[in-house]
Every structure is written in C-alpha cells, then in structure tokens.
Write an enzyme that holds these catalytic residues in place. Structure first.
Site, PDB file in Angstrom:
ATOM      1  N   GLY A   1      30.369   6.687   6.533  1.00 24.38           N
ATOM      2  CA  GLY A   1      29.098   6.244   6.361  1.00 24.38           C
ATOM      3  C   GLY A   1      28.027   7.423   6.632  1.00 24.38           C
ATOM      4  O   GLY A   1      26.558   7.182   6.195  1.00 24.38           O
TER       5      GLY A   1
ATOM      6  N   LYS B   1      -5.912 -14.187   8.642  1.00 24.82           N
ATOM      7  CA  LYS B   1      -4.926 -14.863   8.859  1.00 24.82           C
ATOM      8  C   LYS B   1      -5.029 -14.656  10.528  1.00 24.82           C
ATOM      9  O   LYS B   1      -5.307 -13.565  11.496  1.00 24.82           O
ATOM     10  CB  LYS B   1      -4.122 -13.069   8.655  1.00 24.82           C
ATOM     11  CG  LYS B   1      -2.169 -13.497   8.492  1.00 24.82           C
ATOM     12  CD  LYS B   1      -2.233 -13.057   8.316  1.00 24.82           C
ATOM     13  CE  LYS B   1      -1.372 -11.194   8.508  1.00 24.82           C
ATOM     14  NZ  LYS B   1      -0.087 -10.470   7.423  1.00 24.82           N
TER      15      LYS B   1
ATOM     16  N   THR C   1       7.983  -9.447   5.375  1.00 25.24           N
ATOM     17  CA  THR C   1       8.680 -11.139   4.784  1.00 25.24           C
ATOM     18  C   THR C   1       8.435 -11.832   3.831  1.00 25.24           C
ATOM     19  O   THR C   1       9.120 -13.064   2.986  1.00 25.24           O
ATOM     20  CB  THR C   1       8.919 -12.381   6.589  1.00 25.24           C
ATOM     21  OG1 THR C   1       7.205 -12.005   6.346  1.00 25.24           O
ATOM     22  CG2 THR C   1       9.176 -11.143   7.574  1.00 25.24           C
TER      23      THR C   1
HETATM   24  C1  R5P Z   1      -0.414  -7.207   7.222  1.00 26.12           C
HETATM   25  O1  R5P Z   1      -1.477  -6.259   8.161  1.00 26.12           O
HETATM   26  C2  R5P Z   1      -0.219  -6.072   5.964  1.00 26.12           C
HETATM   27  O2  R5P Z   1      -1.305  -6.110   5.232  1.00 26.12           O
HETATM   28  C3  R5P Z   1       0.641  -7.453   5.284  1.00 26.12           C
HETATM   29  O3  R5P Z   1      -0.366  -8.881   4.932  1.00 26.12           O
HETATM   30  C4  R5P Z   1       1.986  -7.702   6.224  1.00 26.12           C
HETATM   31  O4  R5P Z   1       2.295  -6.960   6.442  1.00 26.12           O
HETATM   32  C5  R5P Z   1       2.574  -8.540   4.842  1.00 26.12           C
HETATM   33  O5  R5P Z   1       3.520  -9.075   5.622  1.00 26.12           O
HETATM   34  P1  R5P Z   1       4.783  -9.906   5.496  1.00 26.12           P
HETATM   35  O6  R5P Z   1       5.059  -9.912   4.193  1.00 26.12           O
HETATM   36  O7  R5P Z   1       5.554 -10.193   6.267  1.00 26.12           O
HETATM   37  O8  R5P Z   1       3.899 -11.379   5.672  1.00 26.12           O
END
Ligand code: R5P
Length: 292
Positions: free
Chosen positions: A35, A188, A219
């Site tokens: 690997g 968020k 994710t």
């Molecule tokens: C966060 O500050 C970034 O701008 C993205 O929104 C984030 O990293 C997205 O991560 P995920 O797709 O895991 O929600």
C-alpha cells in the site's frame, strides 16, 4: 515550466499545463504491494520551474504530494511551487478541545517546508482572496466563487444567492453582486459531524430560483438541511454550487434534494462542471516569481 499533478487532480493539472503552454510531466505513480506509494518522474526536472498541482482529500494524496515535492528538489528543480486546490484537514484549523492536533497547521507545514510557495483555492481556514499568513506560513488563496456565479448565471432566470452559513458569506455575497441579484445567508447550528439545523434569515425566497453557494460539501448535511428549509419557504427551485465537492457520504443524497448541483475540479467528480484551471494558470502567468 513543467506542471506536475497528483493522481487525484490529473485532469486539472493537464488543463493548467495547457493554459500555461507548459509541459505536463510524465509521472509514474503506483502502489507497492503493502500500500505504500511509489513515485518516479520520467520528465527531467533539473533546472526547471516546477508547478505541482495536487489536492489532498485523503491521506494517500498527502503522502503522494509530499513525496513529489521532495523528489523535485532532489532532481534539481530550480523552483517548486505547490498548488493544493483542496487542502485536506483544513477544517481542523483550531483546537476545538484541549489536546487536539492542529492538523491544518501540520499539513501546511509539510507542504510549505518542501516548496517555494503554496497556493490554494477557497481554503477553508482563510477569509478571502489574497495572500495570508497562517501560523507563520504564507498561502495564496484564489477565489472560485465568481466562476460558479458565471456558470449558474446563464442557467437561472431570476436567481437569489444564499450562503448556507457565515463561513461562505463574503464569497457568496460577492458572487451575488457579480450576478446582479439579491443575497442572504442562513443561520446554521452544527449539532454533530453530519447534523445541522438551519434557519432562513430575512429574504422571502417564495417563487424564486435559489442558488446556494458554499466553499465545500462534505457530508452534505448543511446543503440538505438548507434545501429543505428553502423548499418549505416555497422556493421555485433550489440549486447548489460548491468549490470543493468532498462528498464523504456520496453525492446521491445531495443530488436528490436539489435541482442543479455543480462543483469545480479542485476535486474531480462527475459534476465538476467548472474548472479552476484558468484561475490557477492566471496566478502563475501574471506573477511567476512574486507569489509567496
Ligand atoms: C462550513 O463552514 C462550510 O462552509 C461548509 O458549509 C461545511 O463544511 C459543509 O459541511 P457538510 O457538508 O458536512 O455539512
């Protein structure tokens, strides 16, 4: 100038070489049976300015980049400039809990120590376009949001741009300006690694074509949740553009909840509709010797 690329970014490396009218290096990269990574440059690097274009989404990509940078020095390159469009570990840019590794710093230390300059694209731990210092190391940060804006501008009738969180706020606001459309951002709150809740701020998105612009989708939790909230607000369509399509849980779940989904080729995906090659080539064409 010779352009080298890591195996994760071969198409981008080739495009950058074309853009610069440079030779695209011939590299043999494969794995030993256990690997470990085997690398051999079949191109002659001695006395050449070498540009190494390689994202590091995984540990193997990082090892490959580090081996390549050091190899080029060993081969007598006159200059080795690293372009790491997507820098892995960039979200571990601070100690969220005592005792945690400051991984972003460590990765940058490796790349920076083996190269004459480091350039990235919408690097997560930097705030905007330009040259920044991060723990004493210089990084030039390029902004691909205008390219995403250009891509979607011709596809959406009356768009409204939304940043899903404060992280991409300035970039997205600037993209909205370029598109000549309204802009807002969501609030968020991250509940866990892949769970987030988002709330709409002020703008009424009812009947509008929403364009969510983010620096990365990992994710997919953020974008999926944002799409849900915006659909609940009766958006006519929900479209998503991101610079880095990491898609650690696959792309399908995200694609299923949006109308259009596109990312750049900092990571090569089936939906890498927007190339950052011109951006990278321009950075090295205009300032071949003055980047950090
Ligand atoms: C966060 O500050 C970034 O701008 C993205 O929104 C984030 O990293 C997205 O991560 P995920 O797709 O895991 O929600």
């Amino acid at each position: 100038m010779i352009v080298y690329s890591g195996t994760s970014t071969t198409a981008l490396g080739r495009r950058v070489a074309e853009g610069l009218g440079a030779v695209f290096a011939d590299v043999e990269a494969r794995r030993f049976p256990d690997g470990e990574t085997y690398l051999r440059s079949r191109s002659t690097a001695e006395g050449e300015d070498c540009l190494v274009v390689s994202s590091t989404p995984g540990n193997d990509d990082l090892v490959e980049l580090v081996l390549l940078l050091d190899l080029l020095r060993d081969l007598g390159a006159s200059r080795v400039d690293a372009v790491v469009p997507y820098i892995g570990y960039s979200r571990q840019d601070r100690r969220f809990m005592a005792g945690e590794a400051l991984s972003a710093k460590t990765v940058l230390k490796l790349v920076s120590g083996l190269s004459d300059s480091v350039t990235s694209v919408n690097c997560h731990f930097l705030d905007g376009e330009g040259v920044y210092e991060f723990h004493g190391m210089k990084v030039k940060n390029l902004d691909a949001f205008p390219l995403l804006a250009e891509y979607f501008a011709g596809k959406l009738e009356k768009p409204v741009v939304i940043a899903p969180d404060r992280g991409s706020l300035d970039y997205a606001r600037n993209a909205a300006k370029l598109m000549g459309c309204e802009f807002d951002f969501l609030r968020k709150k991250r509940l866990s690694g892949d769970e987030v809740v988002v709330e709409v701020k002020d703008l009424d998105v009812g009947g509008r074509d929403v364009l969510i612009l983010d620096d990365m989708i990992s994710t997919g939790g953020t974008v999926i949740e944002a799409a849900k909230v915006l659909r609940d607000q009766d958006a006519a369509s929900v479209n998503v553009g991101c610079v880095h399509g990491v898609f650690s849980h696959g792309m399908e779940k995200v694609a299923a909840c949006v109308d259009m989904l596109a990312c750049t080729d900092t990571l090569e995906r089936g939906i890498s509709e927007v190339s950052v090659s011109g951006l990278v080539a321009d950075a090295f064409r205009r300032h071949p010797r003055t980047i950090p």
